[in-house]
Design an enzyme around this catalytic site. Structure first.
Site, PDB file in Angstrom:
ATOM      1  N   ASP A 341     -40.430  65.807  44.598  1.00 13.17           N
ATOM      2  CA  ASP A 341     -40.949  67.229  43.601  1.00 13.17           C
ATOM      3  C   ASP A 341     -39.602  68.365  43.630  1.00 13.17           C
ATOM      4  O   ASP A 341     -39.495  69.169  43.479  1.00 13.17           O
ATOM      5  CB  ASP A 341     -42.098  67.787  43.711  1.00 13.17           C
ATOM      6  CG  ASP A 341     -42.935  66.469  43.642  1.00 13.17           C
ATOM      7  OD1 ASP A 341     -42.585  66.029  42.923  1.00 13.17           O
ATOM      8  OD2 ASP A 341     -44.005  66.800  44.715  1.00 13.17           O
ATOM      9  N   SER A 366     -36.336  73.253  43.556  1.00  8.04           N
ATOM     10  CA  SER A 366     -38.291  73.120  43.505  1.00  8.04           C
ATOM     11  C   SER A 366     -38.764  72.933  42.331  1.00  8.04           C
ATOM     12  O   SER A 366     -38.754  73.608  41.459  1.00  8.04           O
ATOM     13  CB  SER A 366     -39.380  73.716  44.637  1.00  8.04           C
ATOM     14  OG  SER A 366     -40.541  73.734  44.337  1.00  8.04           O
ATOM     15  N   ARG A 367     -39.623  71.325  41.967  1.00  8.44           N
ATOM     16  CA  ARG A 367     -39.668  70.891  40.182  1.00  8.44           C
ATOM     17  C   ARG A 367     -41.126  72.114  40.374  1.00  8.44           C
ATOM     18  O   ARG A 367     -41.665  71.744  38.869  1.00  8.44           O
ATOM     19  CB  ARG A 367     -39.388  69.656  40.339  1.00  8.44           C
ATOM     20  CG  ARG A 367     -38.420  69.061  40.267  1.00  8.44           C
ATOM     21  CD  ARG A 367     -38.592  67.702  40.071  1.00  8.44           C
ATOM     22  NE  ARG A 367     -36.940  67.012  39.770  1.00  8.44           N
ATOM     23  CZ  ARG A 367     -36.495  66.817  41.175  1.00  8.44           C
ATOM     24  NH1 ARG A 367     -37.095  66.282  41.956  1.00  8.44           N
ATOM     25  NH2 ARG A 367     -35.047  66.181  40.976  1.00  8.44           N
ATOM     26  N   VAL A 368     -41.772  71.938  41.954  1.00  8.94           N
ATOM     27  CA  VAL A 368     -42.678  73.303  41.325  1.00  8.94           C
ATOM     28  C   VAL A 368     -42.912  74.252  41.005  1.00  8.94           C
ATOM     29  O   VAL A 368     -43.478  75.306  40.346  1.00  8.94           O
ATOM     30  CB  VAL A 368     -44.128  72.599  42.752  1.00  8.94           C
ATOM     31  CG1 VAL A 368     -44.739  73.625  41.841  1.00  8.94           C
ATOM     32  CG2 VAL A 368     -44.194  71.184  42.526  1.00  8.94           C
TER      33      VAL A 368
END
Length: 511
Positions: A341, A366-368
């Site tokens: 992620d 950070s894909r979150v």
């Protein structure tokens, strides 16, 4: 003495012993070793054998059935093969490889099969789990929303990590990848997060240093260390991360939060490539087998945040991967980037310049994202990535010696101070209010009049001042409340006053 008396003396004990024996048939299927060496064996003689079934060799050495055909089977040996010889018997166990799980493992150093390596006695576990387990179904998963604080400003501010996330750490060798992972473990001292450090293919001395750091940082009493060193058989190196994940999943199922570090999956991939080539599987790109993506995806997909009705625990994964000559587009790095992620990229050029940790904020992601940051953090660090990227572009442009306008010079000055603030010593962990204070001071220009080498001292001054004079604001930040304009103004005033007092004391000292 009569013959009857002699008979009773000689044969009565034997007859009593025979009466106590209850014969039972034991069904065992035994095959023979055809060839063995380099961590694999070829066996023949089984009429029924399952994939991934656990086999036993002479001397208690275990193996995993891997390549199955009608005439023979390829076996991954989980131990040394020097004492095994062609013709030796091999037995089926009827089960898959499993490892002990539970609280008895906390604070211990074990191998890939859960056997103790620290001289602390037997584990004494009552429960065992298979090393290979299916990942939780999508309907059992919850969104990643709770932050996992690493104590590292550059990560918590620009590349936030949440509980249940999979964040890749990659970079060339000797750029500080393990240091970041260990710092993340050490920073969980008050968070209630259990940690598992899985060393794959590392030198024994490197693993010993990590264990020493964990002990000195007081983290060993909430950490499990799983070791498959470079001297161990490739089969143990292959099994180690799956075994560590099963240990973590036991706690996740109980509703606890777990952080697991795989150090590193480059060596794991090489161990699997070695086994596959020895088992005569066809090679593909870079001589890796075709299923190399699958072995890592089925491992990392087990990391997640569970919904409350399924326990509510989480498993956060920090896989480490080594690049060569900064080539993040190589086969294994790109595989792992697509599975995880986000990634924290460590730049060798930054490392050589002394910018530690050597995190390249422009390449990291950070894909979150900000969803897992505390509201106060989002208010301060929301524009940090964009501002820092613009600063790096301006810095490159300014090297050509062109004349700069006042606004550009201001951005360069501010960016240099932010870079100094993002520097951080190893094992120097900061609480969230202290990180917010340092970043707010840098982005609001409180350090603009200082020389870059004086920023570190000024940062310590503002951090101490905020803790001492704005404790109520710090408490609200820790509680997850938003940072309103009044709180922001309070922090800036406290920090400005502290810097002014510090400067006055320095001038008096020089006088």
């Amino acid at each position: 003495m009569t013959f009857g008396d002699l008979h009773d003396d000689l044969f009565a004990p034997l007859e009593d012993a025979l009466a106590r024996v209850s014969p039972a048939l034991e069904r065992a299927e035994i095959a023979r070793i055809l060839s063995v060496g380099n961590g694999v064996a070829e066996v023949a003689g089984f009429t029924d054998l399952h994939a991934d079934e656990l086999l036993t060799f002479a001397g208690g050495v275990m193996g995993i059935a891997s390549n199955l055909s009608e005439a023979r089977a390829g076996v991954i040996v989980l131990g040394e093969t020097e004492r095994l010889r062609p013709g030796d018997p091999v037995r089926r166990t009827g089960r898959v490889v499993n490892v002990p799980v539970g609280t008895g493992l906390i604070g211990r150093v074990v191998d890939a099969l859960g056997r103790p390596l620290d001289g602390g006695g037997a584990i004494g576990a009552r429960e065992f789990l298979p090393v290979e387990q299916p990942a939780p179904p999508i309907m059992h998963r919850a969104p990643v929303q709770v932050p996992l604080q690493t104590g590292i400003k550059a990560i918590d501010a620009a590349i936030p990590i949440g509980r249940g996330q999979r964040e890749l750490i990659l970079g060339d060798r000797q750029t500080g990848k393990t240091a970041i992972a260990v710092d993340a473990i050490l920073n969980q001292r008050d968070s209630g997060v259990l940690s598992i450090y899985c060393a794959i293919g590392q030198r024994a001395s490197a693993v010993a240093r990590v264990i020493q750091s964990l002990r000195e940082g007081g983290a060993m009493d909430r950490t499990i260390v799983v070791v498959a060193s470079g001297e161990d058989a490739p089969g143990l190196q292959f099994v180690a991360p799956y075994a560590a994940t099963s240990m973590a999943e036991h706690f996740m199922a109980e509703g606890r939060d777990v952080l697991i570090v795989y150090d590193d999956l480059t060596r794991h991939a090489r161990a699997y490539r070695e086994l596959s080539l020895l088992l005569r599987r066809p090679p593909g790109r870079e001589a890796y087998p075709g299923d190399i993506f699958y072995i890592h995806s089925r491992l990392l997909e087990r990391a997640t945040q569970l919904r409350p009705e399924y326990g509510g625990g989480s498993l956060t994964a920090l896989p480490v991967v080594e690049t060569q000559a900064q080539n993040i587009s190589a086969y294994i790095p790109t595989n792992l980037i697509s599975i995880t992620d986000g990634q924290v990229y460590l730049s060798p050029s930054l490392f050589e310049k002394g910018h530690l940790p050597a995190i390249d904020i422009g390449t990291s992601v950070s894909r979150v994202g900000g969803k897992v940051q505390l509201p106060a953090f989002r208010a301060v660090a929301g524009n940090l990535r964009l501002m820092y990227a613009q600063f790096e572009e301006l810095e490159t442009f300014a090297r050509f010696g062109t004349q700069l306008d006042a606004e550009t010079r201001r951005k360069l000055t501010r960016g240099l101070r932010v870079r100094e603030v993002l520097k951080q010593r190893e094992h120097d962990h900061l609480d969230v209010p202290e990180q917010i204070a340092a970043l707010l001071a840098a982005t609001e220009g409180l350090f603009d009049d200082l020389e870059p080498d004086a920023v570190a001292g000024a940062e310590q001054t503002v951090r101490k001042a905020v803790r001492a004079r704005a404790g109520d604001v710090c408490d609200r930040i820790d509680a997850g409340e938003k940072l309103d304009d009044a709180d922001r103004a309070t922090l800036i005033k406290v920090m400005r006053d502290a810097l002014s007092e510090s400067q006055t004391e320095a001038d008096d000292g020089h006088a």
